[in-house]
Design a protein around this motif. Sequence first.
Motif, short mmCIF file in Angstrom:
data_model
loop_
_atom_site.label_atom_id
_atom_site.label_comp_id
_atom_site.label_asym_id
_atom_site.label_seq_id
_atom_site.Cartn_x
_atom_site.Cartn_y
_atom_site.Cartn_z
N LEU A 1 0.82 -1.21 0.00
CA LEU A 1 0.00 0.00 0.00
C LEU A 1 0.86 1.27 0.00
N LEU A 2 2.00 1.23 0.67
CA LEU A 2 2.89 2.39 0.69
C LEU A 2 3.51 2.67 -0.68
N PHE A 3 3.78 1.61 -1.44
CA PHE A 3 4.50 1.73 -2.70
C PHE A 3 3.60 1.64 -3.94
N ALA A 4 2.30 1.39 -3.76
CA ALA A 4 1.43 1.02 -4.87
C ALA A 4 1.32 2.05 -6.00
N ASP A 5 1.41 3.32 -5.70
CA ASP A 5 1.27 4.34 -6.74
C ASP A 5 2.62 4.56 -7.41
N ARG A 6 2.82 3.92 -8.57
CA ARG A 6 4.13 4.01 -9.23
C ARG A 6 4.47 5.41 -9.70
N THR A 7 3.46 6.30 -9.81
CA THR A 7 3.72 7.66 -10.27
C THR A 7 3.94 8.63 -9.11
N GLY A 8 3.65 8.20 -7.91
CA GLY A 8 3.79 9.08 -6.74
C GLY A 8 5.19 9.00 -6.14
N ALA A 9 5.39 9.81 -5.12
CA ALA A 9 6.68 9.81 -4.41
C ALA A 9 6.82 8.51 -3.63
N ARG A 10 8.03 8.01 -3.58
CA ARG A 10 8.32 6.82 -2.81
C ARG A 10 8.18 7.15 -1.32
N PRO A 11 7.71 6.20 -0.52
CA PRO A 11 7.63 6.45 0.92
C PRO A 11 9.02 6.62 1.52
N GLU A 12 9.09 7.40 2.56
CA GLU A 12 10.37 7.58 3.25
C GLU A 12 10.70 6.34 4.06
N ALA A 13 11.98 6.14 4.33
CA ALA A 13 12.43 4.97 5.09
C ALA A 13 11.74 4.90 6.45
N ALA A 14 11.56 6.05 7.08
CA ALA A 14 10.93 6.08 8.41
C ALA A 14 9.48 5.59 8.34
N GLN A 15 8.81 5.87 7.25
CA GLN A 15 7.43 5.43 7.08
C GLN A 15 7.36 3.91 6.91
N VAL A 16 8.28 3.36 6.15
CA VAL A 16 8.32 1.90 5.97
C VAL A 16 8.64 1.24 7.31
N ARG A 17 9.63 1.78 8.02
CA ARG A 17 10.01 1.22 9.32
C ARG A 17 8.85 1.27 10.30
N LYS A 18 8.11 2.38 10.30
CA LYS A 18 6.96 2.54 11.20
C LYS A 18 5.90 1.48 10.90
N THR A 19 5.66 1.22 9.63
CA THR A 19 4.69 0.21 9.23
C THR A 19 5.13 -1.18 9.69
N VAL A 20 6.40 -1.51 9.46
CA VAL A 20 6.92 -2.80 9.89
C VAL A 20 6.82 -2.94 11.40
N ALA A 21 7.21 -1.91 12.12
CA ALA A 21 7.16 -1.96 13.59
C ALA A 21 5.73 -2.15 14.08
N ALA A 22 4.77 -1.52 13.41
CA ALA A 22 3.37 -1.66 13.82
C ALA A 22 2.88 -3.10 13.63
N VAL A 23 3.36 -3.76 12.58
CA VAL A 23 2.92 -5.13 12.30
C VAL A 23 3.61 -6.13 13.21
N VAL A 24 4.92 -6.02 13.40
CA VAL A 24 5.65 -7.04 14.16
C VAL A 24 6.09 -6.58 15.55
N GLY A 25 5.90 -5.32 15.83
CA GLY A 25 6.44 -4.72 17.06
C GLY A 25 6.22 -5.50 18.33
N SER A 26 5.00 -5.93 18.60
CA SER A 26 4.72 -6.58 19.88
C SER A 26 5.35 -7.98 19.96
N GLY A 27 5.64 -8.58 18.81
CA GLY A 27 6.21 -9.92 18.82
C GLY A 27 7.73 -9.95 18.85
N VAL A 28 8.37 -8.78 18.65
CA VAL A 28 9.83 -8.74 18.61
C VAL A 28 10.37 -8.58 20.02
N ARG A 29 11.33 -9.43 20.34
CA ARG A 29 11.94 -9.36 21.68
C ARG A 29 13.09 -8.37 21.63
N PRO A 30 13.31 -7.67 22.75
CA PRO A 30 14.44 -6.75 22.77
C PRO A 30 15.77 -7.48 22.56
#
Length: 197
Positions: free
Chosen positions: A165-194
């Motif tokens: 969903l972040l990358f789907a619009d091939r004509t738009g601006a690419r998402p920033e690295a922080a946005q991708v990281r935030k999405t990943v953290a939201a999906v796996v965050g609670s399952g990742v051990r320190p």
Amino acid sequence: MPTGVALRAVRAQLFDAAERVLLRDGPSGLTSRAVTTEADCAKGVLHRHFDDFDAFLAEFVLDRIEKLDEESLRKAVGTGTVVDNLAAALTAVFESVAVAIVPLVIFRDELRARLRREWPAGVPVLTQAAVMIAGYLKAERDAGRIGENADVDTLAATLIGATHLLFADRTGARPEAAQVRKTVAAVVGSGVRPARR
């Protein structure tokens, strides 16, 4: 024409040309004439090596799936952070031709039918990316960096969908690295051990 290296070189030339056309002009611009013009060869060259254009496209999609960088992600197991490793791998997948292949497969019924013969479920490039991510998550779970009850297949599919969903619009601006990281953290965050110190 001799077989072997020369055939592989022609296929690679045509596939690379198809990727450039697809990224530049989208699925509607990807025609056999556009590919051969981009490859700077006669139109007959494509049809000499493939039964028809959909056969060419099916081979192109499968070739690009093979180019997913699974080795780098496997080597990342146990290093860095799980979130950073996933964010980097997902960005690499979606900054490649993968995001452009999805609408191509959706756009062409005959291509989808041909791919179903070898790839029975899902959109091939996204399905393979999910398999790659699930393998990484399983290895991290085995290493104790993800909760032992983590459903890695569901996490992988969710990561693919959310990142797409972040990358789907091939004509738009690419998402920033922080946005991708935030999405990943939201999906796996609670399952990742320190990280262990």
